[in-house]
Design an enzyme around this catalytic site. Structure first.
Site, PDB file in Angstrom:
ATOM      1  N   ARG A 396      41.694 -15.290 -28.591  1.00  0.00           N
ATOM      2  CA  ARG A 396      41.771 -13.830 -28.492  1.00  0.00           C
ATOM      3  C   ARG A 396      42.918 -13.238 -29.333  1.00  0.00           C
ATOM      4  O   ARG A 396      43.724 -13.933 -29.896  1.00  0.00           O
ATOM      5  CB  ARG A 396      41.916 -13.384 -27.042  1.00  0.00           C
ATOM      6  CG  ARG A 396      40.732 -13.697 -26.149  1.00  0.00           C
ATOM      7  CD  ARG A 396      40.861 -13.002 -24.801  1.00  0.00           C
ATOM      8  NE  ARG A 396      39.698 -13.262 -23.948  1.00  0.00           N
ATOM      9  CZ  ARG A 396      39.558 -12.782 -22.730  1.00  0.00           C
ATOM     10  NH1 ARG A 396      40.497 -12.029 -22.204  1.00  0.00           N
ATOM     11  NH2 ARG A 396      38.478 -13.056 -22.022  1.00  0.00           N
ATOM     12  N   ASN A 432      38.553 -19.663 -29.736  1.00  0.00           N
ATOM     13  CA  ASN A 432      37.768 -19.119 -28.633  1.00  0.00           C
ATOM     14  C   ASN A 432      37.884 -17.599 -28.646  1.00  0.00           C
ATOM     15  O   ASN A 432      38.989 -17.056 -28.683  1.00  0.00           O
ATOM     16  CB  ASN A 432      38.282 -19.651 -27.293  1.00  0.00           C
ATOM     17  CG  ASN A 432      37.553 -19.043 -26.111  1.00  0.00           C
ATOM     18  OD1 ASN A 432      36.371 -19.306 -25.900  1.00  0.00           O
ATOM     19  ND2 ASN A 432      38.247 -18.218 -25.333  1.00  0.00           N
ATOM     20  N   GLU A 433      36.737 -16.924 -28.658  1.00  0.00           N
ATOM     21  CA  GLU A 433      36.690 -15.466 -28.588  1.00  0.00           C
ATOM     22  C   GLU A 433      37.579 -14.822 -29.655  1.00  0.00           C
ATOM     23  O   GLU A 433      38.351 -13.905 -29.384  1.00  0.00           O
ATOM     24  CB  GLU A 433      37.074 -15.003 -27.181  1.00  0.00           C
ATOM     25  CG  GLU A 433      36.105 -15.507 -26.122  1.00  0.00           C
ATOM     26  CD  GLU A 433      36.478 -15.112 -24.694  1.00  0.00           C
ATOM     27  OE1 GLU A 433      37.510 -14.444 -24.505  1.00  0.00           O
ATOM     28  OE2 GLU A 433      35.726 -15.467 -23.779  1.00  0.00           O
ATOM     29  N   ASN A 434      37.453 -15.341 -30.859  1.00  0.00           N
ATOM     30  CA  ASN A 434      38.266 -14.809 -31.959  1.00  0.00           C
ATOM     31  C   ASN A 434      37.768 -13.463 -32.464  1.00  0.00           C
ATOM     32  O   ASN A 434      38.344 -12.896 -33.393  1.00  0.00           O
ATOM     33  CB  ASN A 434      38.321 -15.827 -33.104  1.00  0.00           C
ATOM     34  CG  ASN A 434      38.872 -17.162 -32.646  1.00  0.00           C
ATOM     35  OD1 ASN A 434      38.119 -18.113 -32.464  1.00  0.00           O
ATOM     36  ND2 ASN A 434      40.169 -17.224 -32.417  1.00  0.00           N
ATOM     37  N   ARG A 471      33.597 -20.927 -29.842  1.00  0.00           N
ATOM     38  CA  ARG A 471      32.786 -20.156 -28.912  1.00  0.00           C
ATOM     39  C   ARG A 471      33.033 -18.664 -29.114  1.00  0.00           C
ATOM     40  O   ARG A 471      34.165 -18.220 -29.237  1.00  0.00           O
ATOM     41  CB  ARG A 471      33.114 -20.516 -27.465  1.00  0.00           C
ATOM     42  CG  ARG A 471      32.240 -19.718 -26.499  1.00  0.00           C
ATOM     43  CD  ARG A 471      32.727 -19.694 -25.075  1.00  0.00           C
ATOM     44  NE  ARG A 471      32.040 -18.627 -24.357  1.00  0.00           N
ATOM     45  CZ  ARG A 471      32.501 -17.384 -24.252  1.00  0.00           C
ATOM     46  NH1 ARG A 471      33.652 -17.049 -24.797  1.00  0.00           N
ATOM     47  NH2 ARG A 471      31.802 -16.462 -23.604  1.00  0.00           N
TER      48      ARG A 471
END
Length: 829
Positions: A396, A432-434, A471
């Site tokens: 994030r 993750n969730e970039n 992801r």
């Protein structure tokens, strides 16, 4: 393997990371000592390291700060991470101890090996800084030999410390935009020395790392092990004799090689071992070979020991996952390093219990979210047979500057090199969730793509044998080998019956699809007679992606995460549907449920248990929720049977109203008994939703009812039973609380609060927040982040419980709720 040294030095000087799995088989090896006891700790900053080592006058009021005695591993957010009334502490803290050092090796080296400390760490011998590290999850080592030798020559060492060596460590988990992971991540960035700290004595020449490239064809006929080694050689010795032995799981020698090498300072090829028809590593039979590397110089002998395994895996293009030439459906979950009462400082025994519970549930795959985890976890995956996706904590927030990128590169290097030899690992996760902005004024998708491509190429140069994955970052899905989109059917978007259609739509968009993260929250001990009621407004369709704001409990489109009841009953239905559908998806590589265990997070203060992500199938203390048994009924091999509702003491309905009883079992057939009377035998059919056809409509009597089920699988009988009350009286709004003591064992008492209406009828659907308090001797066992371990908690079916550690005197426990009459009870010692 020659490129590895070049890659490491390109992005900064590599830190020594000596492995602990060493055995003195033939003479000298390293000595390892866990530095567990004798520590003092203070949870704030000091003016400088001098304040940690200056002489103290015993009993003087000027001897501040006051240090607490602690043992390692230690996390200084063990309790405040789930305190309902504060933001968890993010800042510096200090540890100190004194070492008695006796290195047995002539010209040997003395090292400190950190298995993990968060998030920035500085290390001092007396007032001399000897090392520092940024990153809370990878391992690192500091050579303290020279600093110790210098300090021993001082008068301070002789007079103040009587020959002991003062060791001081500063940890800091302060918010920092140039640090990964982002503070926007849905988990706590813990502080402290929360994994083992080891004192190592090594001889002049030792093995830093060995890299075993283990390959085997898909039929398992020919296995090869190509070896290279990185030596720790500060004395710059010139030559060594290396003897390599590869042992089968039984201990019998499978292959060997001997060579004399000129020590060069680079990673050095040792040669190749061949094994015909090796025993293959598989989740059902995780065969582990033992690799022994004995290094001999003129006056030292050093033995390195590592377990490895032979397996061949493949993600078929637009198809399933193959292991050793056969399809394997990946049945997975996730793990955070987090536990009630200790935060990240989990004891090895606790970690192994958690991993064993996963295996007993039927798990064969795990994604370690969202950072490199303890070597204890990886060793357990190797020995239990759990395939691994492990990732770096680029999670994030966007993309920072050079310092930010440098840390990501360094942590990727460390993760791959430190866990290179684990046969369980098949995927290196890059992020993750970039696609989640917030930490920086600009959110540049092209810059994120460029850095993701760099990390992907870098990962393949470090390890050409494993896959890369991310992801939820659609604009980078074409870069990595394996992609997982966001599919939360029935929770953040859509309804759970959308799952298969939504998954197939995403499957067609990428070459290698793997669905990690699905499920939903459930408040342990909360159940519903009709859990799907009230969700009619949720839009259906094949779009089930999570979007910004969907985790909020306020506003936005109708969704189960906001408008549902957060009952165990609903989540069991959601999981049941997903699992029965997965059995009819031949193209599916697999999935991983998010997560195995509830965990703490600073982003969810308004959850039924404040600051806890409650999506686990077990609570934060490993107490099983009902969902655990749903997974077992589909995934486990050992015969099992479970009546839904062991934590549901009172059911409700009208007189003579048919109520559904669900049985979760992997057995072929089951017979249900209500109050001793058979309700008939039913056969299991996984496609007969819910509960694979093992459900009965029965008439409970008012008051006490006993349920028993007997099930059979291949001649083995298993059974389960429980007692439930049945209430037919209807209720109004909660008017007051009642409280009573229900157990008292070994100085710990449990009390239960209950909401009733103005007529005293139990309000079995009440969900208000209540608060427990204690006056007198003793203390609440709270700040655990569990349904029975939080001083502030939402009611589950109109009740809530908490435990109290009693003191030597009586005490009074109270419970209050907004617009509800409070209640109090005296606890007698």
């Amino acid at each position: 393997m020659q490129n590895r040294k070049t890659i490491s030095t390109k992005f900064g000087k590599p830190v020594i990371s000596l492995l602990l799995l060493l055995t003195a088989l033939l003479g000298f090896a390293q000595e390892t000592h866990r530095l567990s006891g004798g520590w003092e700790f203070v949870k704030h900053d000091l003016g400088g390291v001098w304040e940690a080592v200056r002489p103290a006058v015993a009993g003087s009021p000027e001897s501040v700060p006051i240090w607490d005695k602690v043992a390692l591993p230690h996390c200084y957010n063990a309790l405040d991470a789930v305190d309902p009334d504060v933001n968890y502490y993010q800042g510096p803290a200090w540890y100190r101890t004194q070492l008695s050092l006796h290195n047995p090796y002539k010209n040997g080296r003395t090292l400190l090996h950190f298995e993990g400390a968060g998030q920035k760490t500085e290390v001092y011998i007396h007032t001399t800084k000897v090392g520092e590290h940024v990153g809370g999850y990878d391992e690192w080592t500091v050579d303290i030999t020279d600093a110790v030798d210098a300090f021993r020559l001082t008068a301070v060492c002789r007079e103040q410390f009587e020959g002991k060596i003062p060791l001081v460590i500063r940890c800091d988990n302060s918010r920092d935009l140039e640090l990964i992971p982002s503070d926007m991540s849905d988990f706590n960035l813990y502080g402290g020395i929360y994994r083992h700290l080891n004192l190592l004595y090594v001889p002049q020449l030792s093995v830093d790392k060995a890299f075993a490239d283990v390959t085997v064809d898909e039929h398992g006929r020919e296995g090869k092990v190509r070896l290279s080694t990185r030596f720790y050689n500060p004395g710059e010795l010139g030559q060594a004799v290396v003897d390599v032995r590869l042992l089968e799981p039984t201990g019998r020698e499978a292959a060997s090689l001997q060579t004399t090498i000129q020590l060069s300072g680079q990673d050095q090829e040792l040669g190749e071992l061949s094994v015909s028809n090796p025993l293959l590593w598989h989740p059902d039979h995780p065969q582990l070979y033992i690799l022994n590397i004995c290094v001999t110089t003129e006056n030292t002998r050093y033995v390195y020991r590592q377990k490895i395994g032979f397996r061949h895996f493949q993600f078929v293009d637009q198809g399933p996952f193959m292991l050793n030439g056969k399809r394997l459906l990946l049945r997975g979950t996730h793990r955070h390093e987090d536990h009630a009462g200790v935060g990240a400082a989990m004891a090895d025994e606790l970690i192994l219990k958690e991993m064993s519970m996963m295996k007993e549930m039927g798990v064969n795959f795990i994604r370690l979210g969202h950072y490199q985890q303890s070597r204890v976890v990886l060793d357990a995956c190797d020995s239990l047979g759990i395939l691994v996706w492990e990732e770096i904590p680029w999670c994030r927030g966007g993309l920072g500057g050079d310092t930010y990128k440098q840390q990501a590169r360094r942590m990727l290097t460390n993760m791959i090199e430190q866990h290179y030899n684990h046969p369980a690992v098949i995927i290196w996760g890059l992020g993750n969730e970039n696609d989640w902005p917030g930490d920086f004024p600009e959110f540049d998708q092209e810059a994120i793509r460029a850095f993701m491509r760099e990390l992907n190429d870098f990962s393949h140069r470090l390890d050409p044998y494993r896959k890369t994955a991310i992801r939820r970052c659609d604009f980078c899905k074409d870069i990595v080998d394996v992609y997982s989109p966001s599919i939360w059917a029935g929770w953040y978007r859509g309804i759970y019956t959308d799952y298969k259609e939504a998954s197939f739509a995403e499957f067609k968009r990428v070459k290698h699809f793997l669905h990690v993260e699905w499920g939903g929250d459930s408040h342990a001990r909360r159940h519903a007679e009709n859990p799907d009621n009230g969700l009619e407004r949720i839009a259906s369709g094949n779009s089930a992606d999570e979007r910004l704001g969907d985790a909020s409990l306020f506003g936005g489109a109708a969704r189960a995460s906001k408008d549902g009841d957060w009952s165990e009953s609903y989540i069991c239905n959601l999981i049941d549907w997903h699992l029965k559908e997965q059995e009819t998806m031949p193209w599916l590589t697999g999935t991983a449920y998010w997560p195995f265990k509830d965990f703490s997070t600073p982003l969810r203060p308004d959850n039924p248990i404040p600051y806890v992500n409650q999506k686990g199938v077990v609570e934060r203390n490993l107490e099983k929720k009902e969902a655990y048994y749903v997974f077992q009924s589909y995934w486990a091999e050992k015969p099992m049977v479970h009546i839904y509702g062991h934590s549901w003491p009172i059911r409700w309905g009208a007189v003579d109203e048919k109520k559904q009883v669900k049985i979760y079992s992997n057995c072929n057939e089951a017979e249900l008994f209500l109050n001793g009377v058979s309700q008939g035998i039913k056969k299991r059919n996984s496609q007969d939703f819910p509960a694979a056809g093992l459900r009965w409509e029965v008439n409970f009597k008012e008051g006490t009812n006993e349920l028993t089920v007997v099930a059979w699988k291949e001649g083995v009988m298993v059974k389960d039973s429980l007692v439930q009350q049945y209430q037919t009286a209807t209720w109004g709004e909660p008017a007051k609380l009642l409280i009573k003591e229900i157990t008292n064992e070994d100085g710990v008492t449990t009390v239960e609060a209950e909401a009733v209406d103005s007529k005293g009828v139990r309000c079995l659907d009440a969900r208000e927040y209540v608060r427990f308090s204690l006056a007198g001797d003793g203390y609440l066992l709270d700040r655990l982040g569990t349904s029975d371990g939080s001083s502030k908690v939402q009611l589950y079916n109109g009740r809530a419980i908490i435990k109290i550690a009693l003191g030597s005197q009586n005490s009074v426990v109270g419970v209050t709720g907004e617009n509800i009459q409070p209640a109090f009870v005296t606890l007698h010692r």
